[in-house]
Scaffold this motif. Structure first.
Motif, PDB file in Angstrom:
ATOM      1  N   SER A 129      58.528  28.769  30.075  1.00  0.00           N
ATOM      2  CA  SER A 129      57.571  27.789  29.550  1.00  0.00           C
ATOM      3  C   SER A 129      56.641  27.258  30.632  1.00  0.00           C
ATOM      4  O   SER A 129      55.586  26.702  30.329  1.00  0.00           O
ATOM      5  CB  SER A 129      58.317  26.617  28.894  1.00  0.00           C
ATOM      6  N   ALA A 130      57.043  27.435  31.871  1.00  0.00           N
ATOM      7  CA  ALA A 130      56.168  27.015  32.972  1.00  0.00           C
ATOM      8  C   ALA A 130      54.851  27.777  32.952  1.00  0.00           C
ATOM      9  O   ALA A 130      53.841  27.318  33.508  1.00  0.00           O
ATOM     10  CB  ALA A 130      56.887  27.232  34.306  1.00  0.00           C
ATOM     11  N   PHE A 131      54.842  28.952  32.281  1.00  0.00           N
ATOM     12  CA  PHE A 131      53.625  29.758  32.208  1.00  0.00           C
ATOM     13  C   PHE A 131      52.800  29.461  30.957  1.00  0.00           C
ATOM     14  O   PHE A 131      51.754  30.065  30.757  1.00  0.00           O
ATOM     15  CB  PHE A 131      53.981  31.255  32.196  1.00  0.00           C
ATOM     16  N   ARG A 132      53.270  28.559  30.085  1.00  0.00           N
ATOM     17  CA  ARG A 132      52.620  28.395  28.784  1.00  0.00           C
ATOM     18  C   ARG A 132      51.136  28.049  28.910  1.00  0.00           C
ATOM     19  O   ARG A 132      50.291  28.628  28.224  1.00  0.00           O
ATOM     20  CB  ARG A 132      53.344  27.334  27.957  1.00  0.00           C
ATOM     21  N   THR A 133      50.800  27.103  29.765  1.00  0.00           N
ATOM     22  CA  THR A 133      49.390  26.718  29.907  1.00  0.00           C
ATOM     23  C   THR A 133      48.593  27.808  30.633  1.00  0.00           C
ATOM     24  O   THR A 133      47.428  28.051  30.311  1.00  0.00           O
ATOM     25  CB  THR A 133      49.273  25.391  30.666  1.00  0.00           C
ATOM     26  N   LYS A 134      49.240  28.482  31.593  1.00  0.00           N
ATOM     27  CA  LYS A 134      48.541  29.536  32.334  1.00  0.00           C
ATOM     28  C   LYS A 134      48.351  30.791  31.483  1.00  0.00           C
ATOM     29  O   LYS A 134      47.474  31.606  31.768  1.00  0.00           O
ATOM     30  CB  LYS A 134      49.316  29.879  33.602  1.00  0.00           C
ATOM     31  N   MET A 135      49.204  30.952  30.464  1.00  0.00           N
ATOM     32  CA  MET A 135      49.092  32.128  29.592  1.00  0.00           C
ATOM     33  C   MET A 135      47.772  32.140  28.829  1.00  0.00           C
ATOM     34  O   MET A 135      47.280  33.200  28.459  1.00  0.00           O
ATOM     35  CB  MET A 135      50.241  32.144  28.571  1.00  0.00           C
ATOM     36  N   PHE A 136      47.221  30.954  28.560  1.00  0.00           N
ATOM     37  CA  PHE A 136      46.020  30.842  27.725  1.00  0.00           C
ATOM     38  C   PHE A 136      44.837  30.442  28.605  1.00  0.00           C
ATOM     39  O   PHE A 136      44.463  29.277  28.682  1.00  0.00           O
ATOM     40  CB  PHE A 136      46.250  29.801  26.642  1.00  0.00           C
ATOM     41  N   PRO A 137      44.216  31.408  29.300  1.00  0.00           N
ATOM     42  CA  PRO A 137      43.119  31.081  30.222  1.00  0.00           C
ATOM     43  C   PRO A 137      41.882  30.600  29.474  1.00  0.00           C
ATOM     44  O   PRO A 137      41.707  30.867  28.277  1.00  0.00           O
ATOM     45  CB  PRO A 137      42.858  32.415  30.937  1.00  0.00           C
ATOM     46  N   ASP A 138      41.027  29.891  30.169  1.00  0.00           N
ATOM     47  CA  ASP A 138      39.802  29.410  29.527  1.00  0.00           C
ATOM     48  C   ASP A 138      38.802  30.555  29.348  1.00  0.00           C
ATOM     49  O   ASP A 138      39.012  31.680  29.807  1.00  0.00           O
ATOM     50  CB  ASP A 138      39.177  28.256  30.327  1.00  0.00           C
ATOM     51  N   ARG A 139      37.715  30.241  28.674  1.00  0.00           N
ATOM     52  CA  ARG A 139      36.760  31.274  28.268  1.00  0.00           C
ATOM     53  C   ARG A 139      36.112  31.977  29.467  1.00  0.00           C
ATOM     54  O   ARG A 139      35.825  33.173  29.411  1.00  0.00           O
ATOM     55  CB  ARG A 139      35.684  30.637  27.379  1.00  0.00           C
ATOM     56  N   SER A 140      35.906  31.254  30.555  1.00  0.00           N
ATOM     57  CA  SER A 140      35.262  31.865  31.718  1.00  0.00           C
ATOM     58  C   SER A 140      36.129  32.983  32.312  1.00  0.00           C
ATOM     59  O   SER A 140      35.616  34.035  32.718  1.00  0.00           O
ATOM     60  CB  SER A 140      34.967  30.800  32.778  1.00  0.00           C
ATOM     61  N   LYS A 141      37.460  32.773  32.337  1.00  0.00           N
ATOM     62  CA  LYS A 141      38.351  33.806  32.867  1.00  0.00           C
ATOM     63  C   LYS A 141      38.476  34.979  31.893  1.00  0.00           C
ATOM     64  O   LYS A 141      38.573  36.134  32.311  1.00  0.00           O
ATOM     65  CB  LYS A 141      39.712  33.199  33.158  1.00  0.00           C
ATOM     66  N   ILE A 142      38.478  34.656  30.603  1.00  0.00           N
ATOM     67  CA  ILE A 142      38.522  35.724  29.600  1.00  0.00           C
ATOM     68  C   ILE A 142      37.292  36.615  29.744  1.00  0.00           C
ATOM     69  O   ILE A 142      37.385  37.851  29.682  1.00  0.00           O
ATOM     70  CB  ILE A 142      38.569  35.122  28.174  1.00  0.00           C
ATOM     71  N   ARG A 143      36.153  36.006  29.974  1.00  0.00           N
ATOM     72  CA  ARG A 143      34.893  36.768  30.062  1.00  0.00           C
ATOM     73  C   ARG A 143      34.888  37.705  31.265  1.00  0.00           C
ATOM     74  O   ARG A 143      34.326  38.806  31.203  1.00  0.00           O
ATOM     75  CB  ARG A 143      33.721  35.792  30.143  1.00  0.00           C
ATOM     76  N   LYS A 144      35.528  37.293  32.369  1.00  0.00           N
ATOM     77  CA  LYS A 144      35.560  38.142  33.569  1.00  0.00           C
ATOM     78  C   LYS A 144      36.302  39.455  33.310  1.00  0.00           C
ATOM     79  O   LYS A 144      36.017  40.469  33.951  1.00  0.00           O
ATOM     80  CB  LYS A 144      36.244  37.397  34.721  1.00  0.00           C
ATOM     81  N   HIS A 145      37.268  39.433  32.410  1.00  0.00           N
ATOM     82  CA  HIS A 145      38.089  40.613  32.139  1.00  0.00           C
ATOM     83  C   HIS A 145      37.883  41.132  30.718  1.00  0.00           C
ATOM     84  O   HIS A 145      38.770  41.753  30.146  1.00  0.00           O
ATOM     85  CB  HIS A 145      39.567  40.275  32.363  1.00  0.00           C
ATOM     86  N   LEU A 146      36.717  40.883  30.171  1.00  0.00           N
ATOM     87  CA  LEU A 146      36.428  41.278  28.795  1.00  0.00           C
ATOM     88  C   LEU A 146      36.298  42.803  28.700  1.00  0.00           C
ATOM     89  O   LEU A 146      35.518  43.413  29.430  1.00  0.00           O
ATOM     90  CB  LEU A 146      35.130  40.610  28.333  1.00  0.00           C
ATOM     91  N   PRO A 147      37.053  43.449  27.814  1.00  0.00           N
ATOM     92  CA  PRO A 147      36.898  44.901  27.628  1.00  0.00           C
ATOM     93  C   PRO A 147      35.483  45.239  27.147  1.00  0.00           C
ATOM     94  O   PRO A 147      34.808  44.420  26.513  1.00  0.00           O
ATOM     95  CB  PRO A 147      37.941  45.234  26.553  1.00  0.00           C
ATOM     96  N   LYS A 148      35.045  46.445  27.434  1.00  0.00           N
ATOM     97  CA  LYS A 148      33.696  46.853  27.071  1.00  0.00           C
ATOM     98  C   LYS A 148      33.426  46.746  25.580  1.00  0.00           C
ATOM     99  O   LYS A 148      32.312  46.430  25.154  1.00  0.00           O
ATOM    100  CB  LYS A 148      33.451  48.288  27.543  1.00  0.00           C
ATOM    101  N   SER A 149      34.441  47.031  24.781  1.00  0.00           N
ATOM    102  CA  SER A 149      34.256  47.007  23.331  1.00  0.00           C
ATOM    103  C   SER A 149      33.987  45.606  22.786  1.00  0.00           C
ATOM    104  O   SER A 149      33.552  45.446  21.641  1.00  0.00           O
ATOM    105  CB  SER A 149      35.483  47.597  22.632  1.00  0.00           C
ATOM    106  N   PHE A 150      34.233  44.574  23.598  1.00  0.00           N
ATOM    107  CA  PHE A 150      34.028  43.193  23.146  1.00  0.00           C
ATOM    108  C   PHE A 150      32.755  42.568  23.732  1.00  0.00           C
ATOM    109  O   PHE A 150      32.573  41.351  23.622  1.00  0.00           O
ATOM    110  CB  PHE A 150      35.230  42.326  23.543  1.00  0.00           C
ATOM    111  N   LYS A 151      31.881  43.346  24.336  1.00  0.00           N
ATOM    112  CA  LYS A 151      30.737  42.790  25.038  1.00  0.00           C
ATOM    113  C   LYS A 151      29.821  41.966  24.130  1.00  0.00           C
ATOM    114  O   LYS A 151      29.168  41.027  24.578  1.00  0.00           O
ATOM    115  CB  LYS A 151      29.932  43.907  25.713  1.00  0.00           C
ATOM    116  N   LYS A 152      29.785  42.292  22.835  1.00  0.00           N
ATOM    117  CA  LYS A 152      28.918  41.533  21.925  1.00  0.00           C
ATOM    118  C   LYS A 152      29.524  40.177  21.555  1.00  0.00           C
ATOM    119  O   LYS A 152      28.844  39.318  20.996  1.00  0.00           O
ATOM    120  CB  LYS A 152      28.621  42.335  20.662  1.00  0.00           C
ATOM    121  N   TYR A 153      30.826  39.989  21.880  1.00  0.00           N
ATOM    122  CA  TYR A 153      31.493  38.718  21.602  1.00  0.00           C
ATOM    123  C   TYR A 153      31.762  38.009  22.930  1.00  0.00           C
ATOM    124  O   TYR A 153      32.903  37.843  23.366  1.00  0.00           O
ATOM    125  CB  TYR A 153      32.805  38.940  20.847  1.00  0.00           C
TER     126      TYR A 153
END
Length: 438
Positions: free
Chosen positions: A241-265
């Protein structure tokens, strides 16, 4: 060979089911047998532990090693005791020596008369075949089958759990409190090592084996299996559970690792879906009605799963009774509290939560509704297909969770008190695997 002992008090061998006894040196099976003092844990704990593991005697731990604990020489390569080349005993799961087979055959003849058991059958009866993590680790395929983890992943998890594994207070189902008496007297020592307990717990949730099955495989009682599994599920939950908050990164971190197929989102935060698991019917009539799912036609628990665009599980809710709607579970699970202004959430049509997300400044991405029209416009058809193509990844993540076969069966009442903790632990274990989308 300084540790060899020939004279003194009566000496017994602590290895497996060996009957070597210094009082019976006149018997044939004792010919040439020497007794070696067991390494003391306070001097060489690592060596002592290796010898204990090789002995495979139930309940034999470092605490039981005393100054007069011995092992006989016939359990070493060459039958003469430890050498520089082979300093440790032969593990008890290997084929016994000829003298041991002869001894067992003589015992069987005395007890059963003219037994016609073959030598191979005798060996099978002699050898303990209990599962042990140290033995299974040698077979990488078998280890992955039993636990769902590779050996390095298992050791990584074990290392993360730290020294707390030696200080667990075990679950007591009768009073729903830790297993300690009113006077806090310690009970009997655990027969299994903490690593074996973790190993057994992973097998329980990965393979869904019955408690009785595990009791036979590990050589402990059914009650012990239940207590160990319930304790370790909660312990894993607390540590992970110590990882619970870290498991859900904010949008800026998600965008850095966004797969190519999701570029329009570009503003997508996660993809969500709910899933249900069959549970044993509760005894309470009120709970029976609440747990009944009209969609599944059975009593179920329902929980919300959220994944990042690459398929990593980033959010897992507690379990709710099966009659709850998707919208209610989003509202009550605390999922909304994790969202930030500008986040985009992708979901199926059943998630009519646009108003809930708007209150958080987030946006819902779902396929368009047909309404009273006869058909979709070409643009709506294209949007429906595109969203379905990306939303399928959350179903693939849920499928990975349900490969843990405890979720494929009807979850027993005994596990229902820790079901929410268990699904969180399973989600964390699934994240050890390679990402679904690169």
């Amino acid at each position: 060979m300084d540790d060899l002992v020939k004279k003194g008090a009566t000496k017994h061998c602590c290895y497996g089911t060996c009957n070597s006894d210094s009082r019976y040196t006149h018997k044939d099976y004792m010919e040439g047998v020497e007794f070696i003092r067991f390494p003391k844990p306070w001097r060489d704990r690592e060596k002592c532990t290796r010898w204990i593991n090789a002995c495979r005697r139930e309940g034999f731990t470092t605490e039981r090693v005393k100054k007069d604990t011995y092992i006989c020489s016939k359990h070493f390569v060459g039958g003469k005791g430890p050498t520089d080349a082979d300093p440790d005993p032969i593990p008890a799961t290997t084929t016994p020596s000829d003298s041991e087979i002869e001894l067992l055959q003589c015992t069987l003849k005395e007890q059963e008369g003219s037994a016609k058991t073959s030598e191979n059958e005798t060996v099978v009866k002699y050898i303990n075949t209990y599962l042990d993590v140290n033995n299974v680790k040698e077979d990488l395929t078998k280890f992955k089958f039993y636990t769902g983890l590779t050996v390095p992943q298992f050791m990584c998890l074990w290392g993360y759990l730290g020294p707390s594994v030696n200080k667990l207070v075990y679950w007591n189902k009768d009073c729903d409190v830790p297993d300690r008496s009113p006077k806090k007297r310690p009970g009997p020592k655990q027969k299994m090592t903490p690593m074996n307990e973790l190993f057994m717990t992973l097998i329980r949730i990965r393979q869904g084996l019955l408690l009785e099955d595990l009791s036979y495989r590990f050589g402990v009682s059914k009650t012990t299996v239940s207590r160990v599994v319930l304790t370790w599920i909660q312990f894993l939950y607390i540590r992970l559970s110590a990882f619970r908050t870290k498991m859900f990164p904010d949008r800026s971190k998600i965008r850095k690792h966004l797969p190519k197929s999701f570029k329009k989102y570009k503003n997508i935060r996660c993809i969500i879906d709910c899933t249900e698991v069959f549970v044993q019917q509760p005894r309470n009539f009120g709970k029976q009605g609440n747990c009944y799912s009209s969609y599944k036609g059975h009593t179920t628990y329902k929980f919300l799963v959220g994944i990042a665009p690459n398929g990593t599980i980033v959010y897992i809710s507690d379990a709710f009774e099966g009659s709850i709607s998707d919208k209610e579970i989003v509202k009550k699970s605390g999922f909304l509290d994790t969202l930030n202004n500008g986040d985009e959430i992708m979901a199926d049509r059943g998630f009519t939560i646009d108003d809930l997300l708007m209150s958080r400044g987030a946006k819902l991405i779902i396929p368009p509704f047909l309404g009273s029209r006869d058909k979709f416009t070409p643009q709506e058809e294209a949007s429906t297909k595109d969203i379905a193509k990306h939303r399928i990844h959350v179903e693939r993540a849920i499928e990975r969770m349900k490969k843990y076969r405890i979720l494929q069966k009807i979850v027993p009442l005994s596990l229902q008190p820790v079901f929410s903790q268990m699904i969180f632990v399973i989600a964390c274990l699934v994240n050890f695997q390679e990402p679904i989308v690169q």
